[in-house]
Design a protein around this motif. Structure first.
Motif, PDB file in Angstrom:
ATOM      1  N   THR A   1      -2.312   1.718 -15.518  1.00 39.89           N
ATOM      2  CA  THR A   1      -2.080   1.861 -14.089  1.00 39.89           C
ATOM      3  C   THR A   1      -1.013   2.944 -13.915  1.00 39.89           C
TER       4      THR A   1
ATOM      5  N   GLY B   1      -6.961   0.340 -14.509  1.00 38.68           N
ATOM      6  CA  GLY B   1      -6.523  -0.671 -13.557  1.00 38.68           C
ATOM      7  C   GLY B   1      -6.067  -1.966 -14.199  1.00 38.68           C
TER       8      GLY B   1
ATOM      9  N   TYR C   1      -7.450   5.329  -8.859  1.00 38.68           N
ATOM     10  CA  TYR C   1      -6.664   4.094  -8.750  1.00 38.68           C
ATOM     11  C   TYR C   1      -6.133   3.925  -7.339  1.00 38.68           C
TER      12      TYR C   1
END
Lengths: 375, 367
Positions: free
Chosen positions: A336, A332, A356
């Motif tokens: 990502t 994160g 995520y």
């Protein structure tokens, strides 16, 4: 949609959950093999509803995630050639190879097309006799039969400008590799229903017996998964380790003989590298010598590709349950879906991508904000 | 993000399964950036937002751009003018339920309507590809004119360019529109407060699936028609109940998920929706299940999302349902104080998950 709604019924789910809660008396760790199951578990919040002692470990069953970097780089090399129309399923376009992906090749002028069936690629080959048409054949036993049939058809119809870049993988050797690892914590498996609908259940009794683990063939809808979990924990609590079919509406013990015959005709077993894992002996398929003319690796001579991989990614640990995705330092932040550090963050079926997308609420508030795209 | 800390790792050597060193498992995809435009930059998701934030906005500057709404609301001679532009590149040009001509009118009319303005005048720019049949141009133009009359808007200026064969996709259309924002109407995400009720005006995902069904040659068993429509009348009906609506958006590219994320991010509020209350027609659910797509991310062309103060919600809902384009309006959630900036859905089974901004375009899954 009745046939899906029926398998998402909250009342029936509650009853299954009550049964699971009543059954579990101590900690257990189950691995769902298939990325589609991981996605469904996270998407429907099933893991939040299970007993705390029951841990679901996300397995390596995401075909996009485990396709080796070397093969992605070969795809990029082939797709960049001006004479080539490169056809692929959509979700492979975003998987980065060394430094770029198929979307980028397309933006640089490569003729990369999304198809919904390998037969579409064959049709494109017939319509473009002066071009070379290559289909990217990846995936587990689920996607292998139609790909095998397509190569078979190409040969039968004499479509010489069609070839396939093949990187198919097989589930049972992966289960064997996972269970053979000294750090393995898996005590039972939810086997991938779609794989078994093709291959049947014959490959599993030996594994269940050798490693003394229950293996429950499981579907993908919420009730399928809860039923699979229920049967697995029931076996674990009783000290049993058999192969059980909780997906009987789709899986026959013998699988699909016609599909298996097609696989045996077109493919042969080979060692295969799994991205993030390494080479697992006997875990892949390649085109047999009979179909060598349709082998894109042979046709385009893409040996000698050198791959480069980042050192920081810990998705190997994620893949075998030693680390939850959000426990990774990079999760994160530097890693990502926009800037994936590892393949498990690339595919929508990857465990890191699923976390995520759906689980940032579990993260500390500051990290969740950091992980949230700015609009 | 250009750090490519690399280890020399060609394919690892084969090891017997029993000796597999799990501790040494690594995951290999390198970080990378994109030096060229990719399709996702136009998908209405995170890549589109980055393009605007990192390239367009810094280059243009100006206060209007800071609004980042579908239409800019501008003071002019004591009135407030809504101004919007959009380009249409849909393929095929004709699809079940509409055409690029209808889209070019309704899209811009709706962008204006989402600021509360009734569109008054449109411009229309055609970019034609050499070789396209004049009969096709005629049919698109007639569809455009008919849509304008239905929406109550006049096409007052235009432009035509022709590009060489192979440099276009038949017909591209750009429309820009202006309208007046009524006094007392102030629609923008910054007005959203916890407690606001989220309403959608009907079934979602219909337009995107209709386009996919014809563009990709996919047949889903039943014909799915685009919901393409002009929403000015529906918005009028809502504003007649109360001018105190907080925000309206039409969830086009990126679907309901992108729209809710944009509102959550811009308002700073959290948004919670109840998955079971989101109206997804069976045909759309079917198509999405087959392709591995999520209906929340599929484009719409004749739907709106409203954030309405709780005290007005019942009356607004009633007014929407009395209008033909809002007959299936339903409350799907609310704005909350928890998880600011995030959109969360309560799943049918009772769990929760984050509904994220899409990255670019949705991609059909391999299996």
């Amino acid at each position: 949609m009745k046939y899906i709604d029926e398998f998402q019924d909250p009342e029936l789910a509650r009853r299954l959950l009550d049964d699971i809660h009543a059954t579990v008396t101590r900690p257990w760790a189950l691995m769902e093999v298939c990325g589609g199951q991981t996605h469904s578990i996270i998407r429907h919040g099933i893991d939040q509803l299970l007993p705390k002692q029951l841990e679901l470990i996300h397995g390596p069953g995401c075909p996009v995630c485990v396709t080796p970097l070397e093969v992605i780089d070969k795809a990029l090399e082939i797709a960049s050639r001006p004479e080539v129309i490169f056809c692929s399923f959509g979700d492979m376009l975003r998987v980065p190879g060394t430094g770029r992906d198929l979307f980028q090749v397309r933006s640089e002028g490569g003729d990369v097309r999304v198809v919904y069936s390998p037969l579409d690629a064959l049709r494109i080959a017939r319509q473009n006799p002066d071009r070379q048409v290559v289909f990217f054949g990846i995936g587990f036993e689920t996607t292998a039969p139609p790909n095998a049939m397509t190569v078979h058809q190409a040969r039968k119809l004499g479509i010489a400008n069609f070839s396939m870049l093949v990187s198919h993988v097989r589930v049972p050797p992966a289960i064997e590799a996972i269970m053979s690892s000294p750090s393995c914590r898996v005590q039972g498996f939810l086997a991938a229903g779609h794989v078994c609908s093709v291959m049947g259940m014959g490959e599993y009794p030996g594994l269940a017996e050798r490693f003394r683990v229950p293996i429950v063939v499981t579907g993908f809808e919420p009730l399928d998964i809860l039923e699979g979990v229920r049967r697995a924990v029931r076996q674990l609590e009783r000290g049993e380790h058999t192969v059980d079919n909780a997906y009987a509406r789709a899986v026959r013990p013998e699988g699909n003989p016609a599909a298996r015959a097609m696989l045996e005709d077109v493919f042969e077993v080979t060692d295969r590298a799994w991205r993030g894992i390494g080479v697992i002996p006997g875990s892949g398929w390649r085109l047999s010598s009979k179909y060598r003319d349709h082998d894109a690796e042979h046709r385009f001579q893409v040996d000698g590709i050198r791959t480069e991989e980042p050192a920081a990614c810990r998705s190997g640990e994620v893949l075998q349950g030693l680390l939850k995705p959000h426990e990774c330092e990079a999760f994160g932040t530097v890693c990502t879906p926009r800037t994936p550090l590892g393949a498990t963050m690339v595919s929508s079926e990857g465990a890191c991508a699923a976390y995520y997308l759906y689980r940032r609420l579990d993260m500390p508030a500051a990290k969740a904000r950091e992980a949230t795209p700015v609009v | 993000m250009s750090d490519t800390t690399a280890v020399s790792a060609a394919v690892p050597a084969a090891v017997p399964a029993a000796a597999l060193d799990i501790e040494a498992w690594t995951c290999p995809a390198p970080l990378r950036d994109r030096p060229r435009v990719v399709m996702g930059h136009g998908g209405g998701g995170a890549l589109s937002a980055e393009l605007v934030q990192q390239i367009f906005a810094p280059a243009y500057g100006g206060a209007a751009l800071a609004q980042m709404g579908d239409a800019a609301v501008l003071p002019l001679g004591g009135a407030r003018l809504a101004f919007s532009t959009d380009s249409y590149v849909v393929r095929p040009l004709f699809f079940p339920g509409g055409s690029i001509g209808d889209l070019a009118v309704n899209g811009t009319v709706n962008d204006l309507a989402m600021s509360g303005a009734r569109a008054a005048y449109l411009s229309c720019g055609f970019i034609l590809e050499e070789g396209v049949e004049l009969d096709v141009v005629t049919r698109v133009s007639e569809a455009l004119g008919a849509a304008a009359r239905t929406a109550g808007v006049e096409v007052v200026t235009g432009d035509t360019k022709v590009v060489e064969a192979g440099h276009g996709d038949g017909i591209f259309i750009n429309t820009a529109g202006i309208g007046l924002v009524p006094a007392g109407v102030d629609l923008r995400p910054q007005r959203v407060v916890p407690g606001d009720v989220v309403i959608v005006s009907g079934a979602i995902g219909v337009h995107g699936v209709a386009i996919m069904s014809v563009r990709e040659g996919l047949e889903f068993g039943v014909e799915i028609k685009s919901d393409c429509a002009a929403l000015g009348g529906l918005v009028d009906a809502m504003l007649a109940v109360t001018p105190d609506l907080h925000v309206l958006r039409d969830p086009t590219r990126g679907g309901l998920a992108a729209t809710l994320n944009e509102i959550a991010a811009a308002s700073g509020a959290g948004v919670v929706i109840r998955e079971r209350d989101v109206p997804v027609p069976p045909a759309v659910a079917n198509a999405c299940a087959v392709l591995g797509l999520d209906p929340l991310y599929i484009a719409n062309e004749g739907k709106l999302v409203a954030f309405v103060p709780r005290e007005h919600a019942d009356a607004v809902l009633e007014a929407m349902r009395a209008h033909p384009l809002g007959a299936d309006s339903v409350i799907i959630g609310e704005a909350v104080e928890e998880h600011p900036g995030l959109v969360v859905t309560r799943t049918g089974l009772g769990g929760t998950r984050v509904v994220d901004l899409p990255m670019g375009e949705q991609l059909p899954r391999i299996c």
